[in-house]
Design a protein around this motif. Sequence first.
Motif, PDB file in Angstrom:
ATOM      1  N   GLU A 245       1.010  -1.381  -0.112  1.00  0.00           N
ATOM      2  CA  GLU A 245       0.069   0.079  -0.398  1.00  0.00           C
ATOM      3  C   GLU A 245       1.415   1.387  -0.188  1.00  0.00           C
ATOM      4  O   GLU A 245       0.274   2.412  -0.438  1.00  0.00           O
ATOM      5  CB  GLU A 245      -0.616   0.038   1.291  1.00  0.00           C
ATOM      6  CG  GLU A 245      -1.791  -0.580   0.746  1.00  0.00           C
ATOM      7  CD  GLU A 245      -3.274  -0.393   2.171  1.00  0.00           C
ATOM      8  OE1 GLU A 245      -2.601   0.353   2.894  1.00  0.00           O
ATOM      9  OE2 GLU A 245      -4.088  -1.732   2.511  1.00  0.00           O
ATOM     10  N   LEU A 246       1.650   1.371   0.441  1.00  0.00           N
ATOM     11  CA  LEU A 246       2.948   2.096   1.062  1.00  0.00           C
ATOM     12  C   LEU A 246       3.970   2.377  -0.596  1.00  0.00           C
ATOM     13  O   LEU A 246       4.336   3.208  -0.836  1.00  0.00           O
ATOM     14  CB  LEU A 246       3.678   2.113   2.033  1.00  0.00           C
ATOM     15  CG  LEU A 246       2.327   2.184   3.431  1.00  0.00           C
ATOM     16  CD1 LEU A 246       4.095   2.099   4.387  1.00  0.00           C
ATOM     17  CD2 LEU A 246       2.328   3.276   3.451  1.00  0.00           C
ATOM     18  N   ASP A 247       4.293   1.361  -1.208  1.00  0.00           N
ATOM     19  CA  ASP A 247       4.621   1.902  -2.661  1.00  0.00           C
ATOM     20  C   ASP A 247       4.420   2.699  -3.413  1.00  0.00           C
ATOM     21  O   ASP A 247       3.006   3.015  -3.838  1.00  0.00           O
ATOM     22  CB  ASP A 247       4.759   0.426  -3.443  1.00  0.00           C
ATOM     23  CG  ASP A 247       5.655  -0.466  -2.830  1.00  0.00           C
ATOM     24  OD1 ASP A 247       6.728   0.005  -2.358  1.00  0.00           O
ATOM     25  OD2 ASP A 247       5.804  -1.368  -3.110  1.00  0.00           O
ATOM     26  N   GLY A 248       4.941   3.639  -4.155  1.00  0.00           N
ATOM     27  CA  GLY A 248       4.191   4.596  -4.855  1.00  0.00           C
ATOM     28  C   GLY A 248       4.387   5.817  -4.624  1.00  0.00           C
ATOM     29  O   GLY A 248       3.803   6.880  -5.901  1.00  0.00           O
ATOM     30  N   LEU A 249       4.597   6.162  -3.061  1.00  0.00           N
ATOM     31  CA  LEU A 249       3.604   7.732  -2.679  1.00  0.00           C
ATOM     32  C   LEU A 249       5.867   8.654  -2.725  1.00  0.00           C
ATOM     33  O   LEU A 249       6.336   7.871  -3.220  1.00  0.00           O
ATOM     34  CB  LEU A 249       4.091   7.163  -1.063  1.00  0.00           C
ATOM     35  CG  LEU A 249       2.855   6.759  -0.337  1.00  0.00           C
ATOM     36  CD1 LEU A 249       3.075   6.570   0.960  1.00  0.00           C
ATOM     37  CD2 LEU A 249       1.713   6.648  -0.982  1.00  0.00           C
ATOM     38  N   THR A 250       5.294   9.368  -3.349  1.00  0.00           N
ATOM     39  CA  THR A 250       5.905  10.885  -3.427  1.00  0.00           C
ATOM     40  C   THR A 250       6.774  10.971  -2.518  1.00  0.00           C
ATOM     41  O   THR A 250       6.250  10.630  -1.562  1.00  0.00           O
ATOM     42  CB  THR A 250       5.118  12.173  -4.396  1.00  0.00           C
ATOM     43  OG1 THR A 250       4.202  12.409  -2.614  1.00  0.00           O
ATOM     44  CG2 THR A 250       4.395  11.697  -5.136  1.00  0.00           C
ATOM     45  N   SER A 251       8.115  11.290  -2.221  1.00  0.00           N
ATOM     46  CA  SER A 251       9.041  12.126  -1.287  1.00  0.00           C
ATOM     47  C   SER A 251       7.597  13.273  -0.678  1.00  0.00           C
ATOM     48  O   SER A 251       7.592  13.197   0.550  1.00  0.00           O
ATOM     49  CB  SER A 251       9.883  12.758  -1.814  1.00  0.00           C
ATOM     50  OG  SER A 251      10.723  13.423  -0.841  1.00  0.00           O
ATOM     51  N   ALA A 252       6.907  13.715  -0.869  1.00  0.00           N
ATOM     52  CA  ALA A 252       6.321  14.393  -0.234  1.00  0.00           C
ATOM     53  C   ALA A 252       5.413  14.204   0.605  1.00  0.00           C
ATOM     54  O   ALA A 252       4.662  14.218   2.019  1.00  0.00           O
ATOM     55  CB  ALA A 252       5.582  16.013  -0.529  1.00  0.00           C
ATOM     56  N   GLU A 253       4.679  12.864   0.284  1.00  0.00           N
ATOM     57  CA  GLU A 253       3.283  12.216   0.604  1.00  0.00           C
ATOM     58  C   GLU A 253       3.821  11.056   1.457  1.00  0.00           C
ATOM     59  O   GLU A 253       3.449  11.543   2.657  1.00  0.00           O
ATOM     60  CB  GLU A 253       2.992  11.230  -0.300  1.00  0.00           C
ATOM     61  CG  GLU A 253       2.234  12.041  -1.166  1.00  0.00           C
ATOM     62  CD  GLU A 253       1.495  11.151  -2.658  1.00  0.00           C
ATOM     63  OE1 GLU A 253       0.799  11.521  -3.173  1.00  0.00           O
ATOM     64  OE2 GLU A 253       1.816  10.132  -2.796  1.00  0.00           O
ATOM     65  N   GLN A 254       5.530  10.512   1.230  1.00  0.00           N
ATOM     66  CA  GLN A 254       6.367  10.412   2.557  1.00  0.00           C
ATOM     67  C   GLN A 254       6.474  11.095   3.376  1.00  0.00           C
ATOM     68  O   GLN A 254       6.710  10.271   4.713  1.00  0.00           O
ATOM     69  CB  GLN A 254       7.452   9.711   1.884  1.00  0.00           C
ATOM     70  CG  GLN A 254       7.128   8.158   1.343  1.00  0.00           C
ATOM     71  CD  GLN A 254       8.576   7.807   0.286  1.00  0.00           C
ATOM     72  OE1 GLN A 254       9.250   7.703   0.990  1.00  0.00           O
ATOM     73  NE2 GLN A 254       8.328   7.986  -0.600  1.00  0.00           N
ATOM     74  N   ASP A 255       6.835  12.460   3.572  1.00  0.00           N
ATOM     75  CA  ASP A 255       7.382  12.742   4.450  1.00  0.00           C
ATOM     76  C   ASP A 255       6.200  12.993   5.504  1.00  0.00           C
ATOM     77  O   ASP A 255       5.728  13.110   6.599  1.00  0.00           O
ATOM     78  CB  ASP A 255       8.147  14.127   3.676  1.00  0.00           C
ATOM     79  CG  ASP A 255       9.239  14.105   3.498  1.00  0.00           C
ATOM     80  OD1 ASP A 255       9.559  13.426   4.007  1.00  0.00           O
ATOM     81  OD2 ASP A 255       9.258  15.204   3.514  1.00  0.00           O
TER      82      ASP A 255
END
Length: 868
Positions: A245-255
């Motif tokens: 589910e967490l794959d493919g997140l942008t850097s901002a989304e991960q932050d």
Amino acid sequence: MRHDMGPERCVARDAEQQQALGAVLTKGGTAIVGPLGVGKTALLCAVASRLDAARFDVVWTVATRASRQVPFGAFHGLLGGARERLDEGLAYGALRTELARRSGPRTPVLVVDDVHHLDDRCAALALGLAAEGRARLLVAARSEPAAAVSDAVVALWKDGYVQRLDVAPLGLAGTARLLHVLVDGEVARGTVDLLHRWTGGNPLLLTQLVRHARASGRLAAERGLWWWRGPRTVPPGLAEVFDHELDGLTSAEQDALAAIALGEPLALAAVEAVACDAVEALEERGLVRTADGGGQILVRLGRPLLAAAVHRRLPRLRRRRVAAALLAADDCPAPDPVVRARWQLEADGPVDAALLIRAAEATRGHDPELSCRFARRALRESSAAAVVLARALVESGDGAQARHVLERARVDAPTEAARLRAEVALAGHVCWVERDPAGAAADLTALGARTTSPAARSAVDGVRALVLLGGGRTSAAVEVAEQVLRTTVRGPGVAPARLALSVGHALSGRTRDAVALAEQTAADGNTPCEVGELARIAGCFARVWGGGAGPESGPASGGGTDPDLDQVWGGGAGAALGAPPGSHPASAFLDGLRLWALGDHQEAVVRLREAVLRHSGGTRLLRTEASCRLVGCLAEAGRPDDAERALAAGPPDAVGFVPGHERWARAAVAAARGEVTAATAGLTAAADIARREGCWAVAAEYLTCAAWLAPAGPPAGLVDQLARAAGHIDAPRLLAGAQAALALARGSGTELLEHAVRLDGLGMRAPAWRLAEKAVAALRAHGHRHGDAVILVNRLRDHQGAVAPALRPDALTARELEIASLAASGLADRAISSRLDVSVRTVESHLARVYRKLGVRSRRDLPSALRA
């Protein structure tokens, strides 16, 4: 059929199974809809297994993301190798033909797991089968799928071809049932609450977490009770689900996700200070959810255990950068101190030592490892953190290291005040951890003699009052506490002195004074966190005997804590600083004590066993009380062997607030074995100990127990002692029990009945039942009062779940039994008179006597009374 779903995943889903099965049998089928891991596949398996194989042919298929990329991929097994050459029309004919071939004269049932993954062509085939009625459909769909669902799938339930069944996560009771199946044993109520909170009642998360925890030792059985130890973890199997589910997140989304995981619930402004415009995309993917709170938008993670999964993937540098950004967002509303303290640790920069100390105190009980981290970092800035670190080490099971920290703090103290603080804490360690209250009291007396400052002496004496109290020296503790409060208005000695005096009032029977003083202590902003928690314990203890918890409050059978006690507990410093509800070790003891007072021995034993375990480590503040109450409760439940084993497994030690408690517990075991003389002697001896310390409430409880043991009523000497004790107490439950025991000596049936009604009103149904039975025996010739007593006995017996005793042979005459049986079968009085050739008046008079003897009001009650 799928075989990878264990039967435990369908625990507590009986109603859903019945509803889904009914839809398959009488309608076109059912669509089971719910979030990931809620148990949809297990429900499919359970329902399919209950279909009659002679009537239905069950055909399984599973849709996946990968099958969407293959022509008719989800129906590969039904269409064969020619599926690439088929269009929609030919494919539908081939599917219908294959289902007919397989099922023969039976009705085909097509089971599609994860139906939301069907591509448009497969979805159209399924919709066509449902529309024509060629097959029953049993499908499962995600309620929050990551990708768009084909409109043909939605049409299955939207247009009424199948019945939609929404499946929610398990409630607390369902979680308890599933845990019982998973571990094949009894799970501590606190562990049930904890795992339910972590998993949100999601069966998949719960099952995976429990299996991993058992293998890693996080979940283990001790004394027959399963117990969670340590912080939460994410099993490898669940980590893979979350990673997908967490794959493919942008850097901002991960932050943004990291920021929320480091401090949920987090104000939207704080998240946007770290990663602007990322929350909306995360919310669309179901990874976060937002809600209004306190005039601002709060952001939380959208899945249970997702925070742990995000922490597991979070690189150290990103964690450090995000935490620093959160701390730098000064214009955002500040989170609770524990969260801000976490940020300071993660940012690895300057820290606020006072904040870390507060956070260490708040987390010490439920997360000692984190508390140690806070305290160790604070100790680099302030010597005051040594005491907090020592307490955290005790809770983590390292008492020896805790003592070393305190001794080092005493030697290295930069000021006289710091040295005094370390020495007082060391005396407390000797009392509560090393279980030597006499030695601790002697150390504090010597320390007070060396102290010249009145304020410092008051601080020492305040703690000395608590130590004396823990050694069972109530009168001396009250004297010291009153001396402190007479000479000191403010300072560190005031709060512990008030606490000691509050406990003394509770033990003496002055419950109103005890509650008022405990609430004053807890509400005082200058009261240390730990003392405030103990004040709430004292207040709750007094409220149990004071009748604060009504007869219907709290759990009937599903567990949890009493709402009245929760109200007192909920405003505590621990709760304000992030401690989970019910996490304090005293919560299980208080709830067990309340249930025992209300006569619910079965639930009380469960909670008291948990209390004994929770006080087997750490400061073990109420270890003796929990052990003795468990023994007494088992004995009163008629389980003397279990009571003796419990006493041997957890014998009382030198620390105990309730004088004579061990003698009371041993006397309860003797009474359960029928050794009345030994039990009475033990109870009166325990009452003498309590009376010498001014603990009239305790003495009244012991003497009340002794009064019940005498077959012909309590002797005169015991009556006089009990009457004297009762004159000192205002606790409604204790006073009602004592006055009821005094009524036994007088033997008046009417008075016994009145006291039974009073006990019943206070929720004390077990003693009320026993008293009502004695009233029945004393009122046999007193008409309607006898009937009232019998009715009360029957109601209380039913409430206790007891089996009614057989009627005496002479309870009903032969004619009365004959007439009662005919009336119970539904015959009217005139019909009975015709059958037996007696007058209607004779029938009526016989029935009146029957009602009085059986304790019923009308013929409607006769069938159950006669069966009993």
